[in-house]
Scaffold this motif. Structure first.
Motif, short mmCIF file in Angstrom:
data_model
loop_
_atom_site.label_atom_id
_atom_site.label_comp_id
_atom_site.label_asym_id
_atom_site.label_seq_id
_atom_site.Cartn_x
_atom_site.Cartn_y
_atom_site.Cartn_z
N VAL A 39 -9.60 23.51 44.54
CA VAL A 39 -10.85 22.92 44.52
C VAL A 39 -12.23 24.01 45.13
N GLN A 40 -11.74 24.32 46.13
CA GLN A 40 -12.90 25.19 46.89
C GLN A 40 -12.94 26.75 46.53
N SER A 41 -12.00 27.02 45.57
CA SER A 41 -11.92 28.41 45.06
C SER A 41 -13.10 28.71 44.15
N PRO A 42 -13.66 29.95 44.28
CA PRO A 42 -14.75 30.39 43.50
C PRO A 42 -14.39 30.29 41.90
N GLN A 43 -13.32 30.59 41.58
CA GLN A 43 -12.93 30.71 40.12
C GLN A 43 -12.99 28.96 39.65
N PHE A 44 -12.62 28.08 40.29
CA PHE A 44 -12.76 26.75 39.84
C PHE A 44 -13.96 26.17 39.83
N GLN A 45 -14.81 26.68 40.95
CA GLN A 45 -16.26 26.27 40.63
C GLN A 45 -16.80 27.12 39.75
N LYS A 46 -16.64 28.14 39.17
CA LYS A 46 -17.34 28.86 38.33
C LYS A 46 -16.93 28.14 36.83
N LYS A 47 -15.68 27.72 36.64
CA LYS A 47 -15.07 27.12 35.54
C LYS A 47 -15.77 25.77 35.19
N ILE A 48 -16.13 24.91 36.37
CA ILE A 48 -16.67 23.60 36.32
C ILE A 48 -18.09 23.93 35.97
N MET A 49 -18.79 24.72 36.56
CA MET A 49 -20.18 25.08 36.30
C MET A 49 -20.50 25.63 35.12
N ASP A 50 -19.57 26.31 34.37
CA ASP A 50 -19.68 26.75 32.88
C ASP A 50 -19.46 25.50 32.14
N LYS A 51 -18.70 24.50 32.30
CA LYS A 51 -18.34 23.48 31.64
C LYS A 51 -19.78 22.75 31.47
N VAL A 52 -20.52 22.40 32.76
CA VAL A 52 -21.39 21.60 33.02
C VAL A 52 -22.60 22.31 32.15
N GLN A 57 -26.64 22.60 27.90
CA GLN A 57 -27.37 23.39 26.80
C GLN A 57 -27.36 22.77 25.53
N GLY A 58 -26.34 22.06 25.22
CA GLY A 58 -26.26 21.26 23.93
C GLY A 58 -27.29 20.11 23.83
N LEU A 59 -27.67 19.59 25.01
CA LEU A 59 -28.67 18.55 25.27
C LEU A 59 -29.95 19.01 25.07
N ILE A 60 -30.36 20.10 25.44
CA ILE A 60 -31.77 20.65 25.90
C ILE A 60 -32.55 20.46 24.56
N PRO A 61 -31.99 21.32 23.54
CA PRO A 61 -32.91 21.42 22.28
C PRO A 61 -33.54 20.00 22.03
N ASP A 62 -32.37 19.11 21.80
CA ASP A 62 -32.84 17.45 21.55
C ASP A 62 -33.88 17.02 22.46
N VAL A 63 -33.64 17.35 23.74
CA VAL A 63 -34.73 16.60 24.65
C VAL A 63 -36.14 17.27 24.35
N LEU A 64 -35.97 18.58 24.53
CA LEU A 64 -37.43 19.38 24.19
C LEU A 64 -38.12 19.05 22.87
N GLY A 65 -37.43 18.98 21.82
CA GLY A 65 -37.99 18.75 20.74
C GLY A 65 -38.48 17.10 20.52
#
Length: 87
Positions: A39-52, A57-65
């Motif tokens: 959990v503390q490894s950079p690979q895991f943190q990058k994977k979680i950040m990419d998912k988040v 990013q899927g929600l941003i166009p709807d909110v701004l529109g």
């Protein structure tokens, strides 16, 4: 004599239970340690950040529109330069 045999059997059963408990405890501690390191490894943190970020990013166009108006006016009314110089 029967008492000695029962005592010996009980002793062996308790020894087996103690060994199994020790093995389970080492497995739990080892699993916890490796989970913490993963959990503390950079690979895991990058994977979680990419998912988040992918979800956000899927929600941003709807909110701004829905939030931005089509037409806007001036932000602050400012006086013309000639009005400032009047005495």
């Amino acid at each position: 004599m029967a008492r000695a045999i029962c005592s010996l059997i009980m002793r062996k059963a308790l020894d087996i239970i103690t060994i199994v408990t020790g093995i389970l405890m080492l497995g739990i501690l080892g699993g916890g340690f490796f989970t913490y390191k993963y959990v503390q490894s950079p690979q895991f943190q990058k994977k979680i950040m990419d998912k988040v970020l992918g979800e956000v990013q899927g929600l941003i166009p709807d909110v701004l529109g829905n939030a931005l108006p089509d037409v806007t006016g001036p932000s602050i009314p400012t006086p013309s330069p000639l009005e400032k110089l009047k005495f």
